[in-house]
Write an enzyme that holds these catalytic residues in place. Structure first.
Site, PDB file in Angstrom:
ATOM      1  N   ARG A 250      15.249   2.836  -3.546  1.00  0.00           N
ATOM      2  CA  ARG A 250      15.606   3.139  -4.946  1.00  0.00           C
ATOM      3  C   ARG A 250      17.123   3.112  -5.023  1.00  0.00           C
ATOM      4  O   ARG A 250      17.802   3.970  -4.438  1.00  0.00           O
ATOM      5  CB  ARG A 250      15.056   4.505  -5.354  1.00  0.00           C
ATOM      6  CG  ARG A 250      15.227   4.837  -6.842  1.00  0.00           C
ATOM      7  CD  ARG A 250      14.586   6.183  -7.122  1.00  0.00           C
ATOM      8  NE  ARG A 250      14.732   6.613  -8.502  1.00  0.00           N
ATOM      9  CZ  ARG A 250      13.858   6.394  -9.467  1.00  0.00           C
ATOM     10  NH1 ARG A 250      12.767   5.707  -9.215  1.00  0.00           N
ATOM     11  NH2 ARG A 250      14.062   6.846 -10.690  1.00  0.00           N
TER      12      ARG A 250
ATOM     13  N   HIS B 125      12.052  -2.193 -12.767  1.00  0.00           N
ATOM     14  CA  HIS B 125      11.279  -1.048 -12.266  1.00  0.00           C
ATOM     15  C   HIS B 125       9.807  -1.458 -12.158  1.00  0.00           C
ATOM     16  O   HIS B 125       8.949  -0.964 -12.885  1.00  0.00           O
ATOM     17  CB  HIS B 125      11.446   0.125 -13.208  1.00  0.00           C
ATOM     18  CG  HIS B 125      11.066   1.453 -12.636  1.00  0.00           C
ATOM     19  ND1 HIS B 125      10.575   1.609 -11.352  1.00  0.00           N
ATOM     20  CD2 HIS B 125      11.093   2.706 -13.186  1.00  0.00           C
ATOM     21  CE1 HIS B 125      10.323   2.884 -11.133  1.00  0.00           C
ATOM     22  NE2 HIS B 125      10.625   3.566 -12.221  1.00  0.00           N
TER      23      HIS B 125
ATOM     24  N   GLN C 188       6.696   1.098 -11.740  1.00  0.00           N
ATOM     25  CA  GLN C 188       6.342   1.793 -12.974  1.00  0.00           C
ATOM     26  C   GLN C 188       5.394   0.958 -13.823  1.00  0.00           C
ATOM     27  O   GLN C 188       4.429   1.471 -14.392  1.00  0.00           O
ATOM     28  CB  GLN C 188       7.607   2.105 -13.777  1.00  0.00           C
ATOM     29  CG  GLN C 188       7.342   2.768 -15.120  1.00  0.00           C
ATOM     30  CD  GLN C 188       6.753   4.146 -14.980  1.00  0.00           C
ATOM     31  OE1 GLN C 188       7.301   4.991 -14.276  1.00  0.00           O
ATOM     32  NE2 GLN C 188       5.625   4.406 -15.646  1.00  0.00           N
TER      33      GLN C 188
ATOM     34  N   ASP D 228      11.942   4.248 -23.713  1.00  0.00           N
ATOM     35  CA  ASP D 228      12.543   4.847 -22.518  1.00  0.00           C
ATOM     36  C   ASP D 228      13.805   5.576 -22.957  1.00  0.00           C
ATOM     37  O   ASP D 228      14.284   5.419 -24.092  1.00  0.00           O
ATOM     38  CB  ASP D 228      12.862   3.760 -21.482  1.00  0.00           C
ATOM     39  CG  ASP D 228      13.206   4.329 -20.108  1.00  0.00           C
ATOM     40  OD1 ASP D 228      12.986   5.540 -19.885  1.00  0.00           O
ATOM     41  OD2 ASP D 228      13.697   3.574 -19.257  1.00  0.00           O
TER      42      ASP D 228
ATOM     43  N   CYS E 277       7.991   6.155 -19.557  1.00  0.00           N
ATOM     44  CA  CYS E 277       7.953   6.284 -18.099  1.00  0.00           C
ATOM     45  C   CYS E 277       8.506   7.613 -17.603  1.00  0.00           C
ATOM     46  O   CYS E 277       8.307   7.955 -16.434  1.00  0.00           O
ATOM     47  CB  CYS E 277       8.691   5.112 -17.444  1.00  0.00           C
ATOM     48  SG  CYS E 277      10.474   5.113 -17.716  1.00  0.00           S
TER      49      CYS E 277
ATOM     50  N   ARG F 275       1.028   6.775 -11.435  1.00  0.00           N
ATOM     51  CA  ARG F 275       1.973   6.309 -10.429  1.00  0.00           C
ATOM     52  C   ARG F 275       1.379   6.451  -9.022  1.00  0.00           C
ATOM     53  O   ARG F 275       1.666   5.636  -8.135  1.00  0.00           O
ATOM     54  CB  ARG F 275       3.292   7.107 -10.510  1.00  0.00           C
ATOM     55  CG  ARG F 275       4.131   6.886 -11.745  1.00  0.00           C
ATOM     56  CD  ARG F 275       4.678   5.473 -11.851  1.00  0.00           C
ATOM     57  NE  ARG F 275       5.514   5.089 -10.740  1.00  0.00           N
ATOM     58  CZ  ARG F 275       6.816   5.360 -10.636  1.00  0.00           C
ATOM     59  NH1 ARG F 275       7.431   6.033 -11.597  1.00  0.00           N
ATOM     60  NH2 ARG F 275       7.517   4.958  -9.583  1.00  0.00           N
TER      61      ARG F 275
END
Length: 303
Positions: A102, A129, A132, A220, A259, A287
């Site tokens: 990450r 991402h 996700q 988001d 998310c 997830r």
């Protein structure tokens, strides 16, 4: 090594592979949480950016599949003292079966994958991402049916998550409408790539136009991790806030997704995120099966 299954970005994988990953995530949810598909396997999780959902879901995913997680942050490794990403990848490849990174820069992810001799997973970069989105697609198919039959509307900043939605729209063949301020839209090259590859992807500045009769409305945070709050950005994005009025333009049975983490009152109102159309908590929960499926694909294990 050319036969390593890296999970770097959705646009780099073919439709058959992505569908397999999504279907495996569905199958995993129907099975007991304690499985031994990855018995004895190990995952190094390298965090150059903080995380809640990615960290917890990957750590539990590998453990519930019978494996082990080693968690590293920049301050606790030689990465924070000048060791290159490539050298870190070479070292970790001697110890673990897969690496999740990450980070901010996509270049770091690519450097890691090019030097590693084990699969590398993109846990997030400033540009995408993908993990996700696998969870998001799983959520849509659980709530609405085959994603290829859906209309997804994005309202807000054209950020890294939006970019992965664009990748997914091409691969899973659903309609994607993105509404963003002119100066905050996703790169024109990405949109052209999507459209030239058969993607039903459109961009506009009117959120109502994007949301009209949509099956799923997504947004988001307005301020990405590590960015400073910007009053001008906030002013540009205020018309894109998801509130009950904007949701009313979508289909009556439309779902709302985010998310997380959410900033209530900015990109979404409390009324919407806590309302009947919101599926954000199920989305967050997904997830876990998504990470399990990604790990299993990377390590060549099937249900």
């Amino acid at each position: 090594m050319t036969d390593i299954h890296h999970f770097l970005d959705i646009d780099l994988l073919d439709r058959e592979t992505l569908r397999k990953i999504l279907n495996t995530a569905k199958s995993i949810k129907l099975l007991d949480s304690q499985l031994n598909y990855l018995h004895g396997r190990s995952l190094a999780m390298v965090f150059e950016k903080p995380s809640t959902r990615t960290r917890v879901s990957f750590e539990l995913a590998i453990k519930q599949l019978g494996g082990h997680a080693v968690i590293l942050d920049q301050n606790g490794t030689q990465l924070g003292r000048g060791e290159t990403v490539a050298d870190t990848a070479r070292v970790l490849s001697q110890y673990v079966d897969a690496i999740m990174l990450r980070t901010s820069a996509k270049a770091s992810l690519m450097e890691m994958s090019e030097a590693a001799t084990v699969p590398v997973i993109n846990g997030l970069t400033n540009e995408s991402h993908p993990c996700q989105i696998i969870a998001d697609l799983l959520t849509i198919e659980e709530c609405k049916g085959p994603v290829g039959e859906q209309v997804v509307a994005w309202s807000g900043d054209g950020n890294n998550v939006a970019a992965s939605w664009i990748h997914a729209a091409v691969k899973f063949q659903f309609e994607l409408r993105l509404a963003s301020p002119k100066t905050l839209q996703n790169a024109s090259g990405l949109i052209k790539w999507a459209q030239s590859n058969g993607g039903r992807v459109t961009v506009c500045e009117d959120p109502r136009l994007a949301v009209e009769k949509a099956d799923c409305v997504v947004t988001d945070t307005w301020v990405s991790m590590g960015d400073k709050k910007d009053s001008e950005r906030r002013s540009l994005l205020e018309p894109y806030r998801i509130d009950s009025k904007l949701m009313s333009y979508a289909k009556k049975d439309a779902i709302f997704m985010h998310c997380l983490p959410a900033h209530r009152g900015d990109e979404v109102t409390t009324e919407v995120i806590d309302g009947k159309q919101s599926v954000v908590w199920a989305e967050a929960g997904n997830r876990l099966p998504a990470q399990k499926s990604i790990l299993m694909w990377c390590l060549g294990v099937s249900v």
